[in-house]
Design a protein around this motif. Sequence first.
Motif, PDB file in Angstrom:
ATOM      1  N   VAL A  14       0.834  -1.202   0.000  1.00 14.84           N
ATOM      2  CA  VAL A  14       0.000   0.000   0.000  1.00 14.84           C
ATOM      3  C   VAL A  14       0.869   1.252   0.000  1.00 14.84           C
ATOM      4  O   VAL A  14       0.631   2.209  -0.745  1.00 14.84           O
ATOM      5  N   ILE A  59      -4.147   3.606   7.321  1.00 21.43           N
ATOM      6  CA  ILE A  59      -4.444   2.374   6.575  1.00 21.43           C
ATOM      7  C   ILE A  59      -5.065   1.329   7.504  1.00 21.43           C
ATOM      8  O   ILE A  59      -6.037   0.646   7.163  1.00 21.43           O
ATOM      9  N   GLN A  99      -8.626   2.233   8.437  1.00 22.50           N
ATOM     10  CA  GLN A  99      -9.505   1.990   7.290  1.00 22.50           C
ATOM     11  C   GLN A  99      -9.782   0.493   7.133  1.00 22.50           C
ATOM     12  O   GLN A  99     -10.906   0.086   6.851  1.00 22.50           O
ATOM     13  N   SER A 100      -8.743  -0.321   7.350  1.00 26.41           N
ATOM     14  CA  SER A 100      -8.905  -1.781   7.258  1.00 26.41           C
ATOM     15  C   SER A 100      -9.870  -2.272   8.326  1.00 26.41           C
ATOM     16  O   SER A 100     -10.724  -3.137   8.073  1.00 26.41           O
ATOM     17  N   LYS A 124     -11.806  -4.888  -4.938  1.00 24.30           N
ATOM     18  CA  LYS A 124     -11.687  -3.538  -5.497  1.00 24.30           C
ATOM     19  C   LYS A 124     -12.232  -3.552  -6.915  1.00 24.30           C
ATOM     20  O   LYS A 124     -11.696  -4.232  -7.795  1.00 24.30           O
ATOM     21  N   PRO A 173      -8.017  -1.676   1.904  1.00 26.60           N
ATOM     22  CA  PRO A 173      -6.862  -0.916   1.416  1.00 26.60           C
ATOM     23  C   PRO A 173      -5.593  -1.752   1.369  1.00 26.60           C
ATOM     24  O   PRO A 173      -4.649  -1.410   0.666  1.00 26.60           O
TER      25      PRO A 173
END
Length: 527
Positions: free
Chosen positions: A70, A154, A157-158, A206, A343
């Motif tokens: 990422v 990150i 968000q995960s 995604k 992400p």
Amino acid sequence: MLNIEKWKVVLTILICVLGIAYCVPNLLPKEQQEAMEKNLPSWFPTKTVNLGLDLRGGSHLLLEVDLKPVIARRMEAMETEARKQLRKENIGYTDLQSGHDGVSFKLVKPQEDADAARKIARGLEQLAAVNVTAEGLVTVKLDEVASRELTSQILNQSIEIVRRRVDETGTREPIIQRQGSDRIVLQLPGVDDPQHIKDLLGVMAKMSFHLVDEDSMTTGKGGAGSMKLPMSEHPGQSIYVKRQAVIDGDTLVDAQPQIDRLSGAAVSFRLNNLGGKQFCDVSRANVGKPFAIVLELDEGKPSVISAPVIREPICGGNGQISGGFDVKQATDLALLLRSGALPAALTVVEERSVGPSLGSDSVASGKIASGVAFIAVALLMMASYGLFGFFAVIALGFNLVLIFALLSMLQATLTLPGIAAIILTMGIGVDANVLVYERIREEIRHGRSVLSSVDTGYRQALRTIFDSNLTTLIVAIILFSFGSGPVKGFAVAMSIGIITSLFASIMVTRLIVITWLRKTKPATLHL
């Protein structure tokens, strides 16, 4: 004169009645609990205490977030944006490259372009530090603080995506929390086989929409702006699509499985206003051309699930994906798209299961311990204070009722440490009564009347009781704020126990004592 206002009497009785009403569902058989939840109105107290993983049994997963790809993608995006902005501003540069912690390039004309280059560099990443040397070397670098902030973003968000996906499966009261700098703890009470959830968390999901690169399809050679992707609908075949997505999956707001008469199971989706407008514009400008729906389930392995030809402009923001799915695949894909793309990839590094029998044993042990503690405290209080000790035991009983009522009403999760906190609360719950009774004894020894002694005992002990319980409550709040898992469970039960014990010890016993005094009008107190 010993007195208690009417509204306090009504409020005390009302709270006790509500406490019993909210506590009773916990005592009913499971079948009856389910029937109540199904048939009674939502405002009716039918909820029961949620048991944690250690009491109910279930699964414990430790997930590791793969942060490196990422961050690498973020650096590549910075490099692309820097190139774009430098060209736009007609700034000459060389050696533009990205590394693991930033981007650097060298200006051809340092004297003329330093200020403009610094401005561009600062716009690449808010958290990065920018440095421009006299020789024209520009560096945009993430220092330790910025890297920590980025990884934290990150990870958070995960966690949010994991929460959405687990909630969509109907799992009740999962515990999802961060552990360290790159791990997530996931506890699933009541889930014996977590394989389905592991499958859902093991994919990125995604989605993006790309135009098909018809030139590359004609020549069979991909250009710099295209990429060759396999087609999941037709195994063994591949297709060239434009590398740059025309519509990003972030604009998707809903996805549902459905049965299509022609293609079988499919997934319908809806985009937000921005995505709908983009979809409309792109489809209007490319009527008669193929349009690829790309899904990246595994990180770095996108595939084209459908590449229909646009027959007419598609406006309104709604669409459908048909890729030869069965019903389960369509359902899972809709769930993944609704919850959003991860992400970063997640890997299960630890998995443990707590069997239902072990949880039942813990519950049984907790009941025995609670019963023994209650009986011991009751015997001690009655032996020490006689009838007033019995009044304190009644209040202690209401204290337990109110604890379980609040746990049920708030849907807080009860864990093994939570049971320990309740047992501890029983011990300290009668402290307030001890303080009051000792104060009454003291007043009686000083020759005061019964009513005056009781009145003074309650009034003068009140401040000490509040002070001691307030300090304990502050400690419980601090434990909840900084603790995790079992510590939080302990802090929640402890906090609730302190509040209910205060109410029961002061309001309930006072009401009982005053009622008894008014009825019997004793000349002396055997306390």
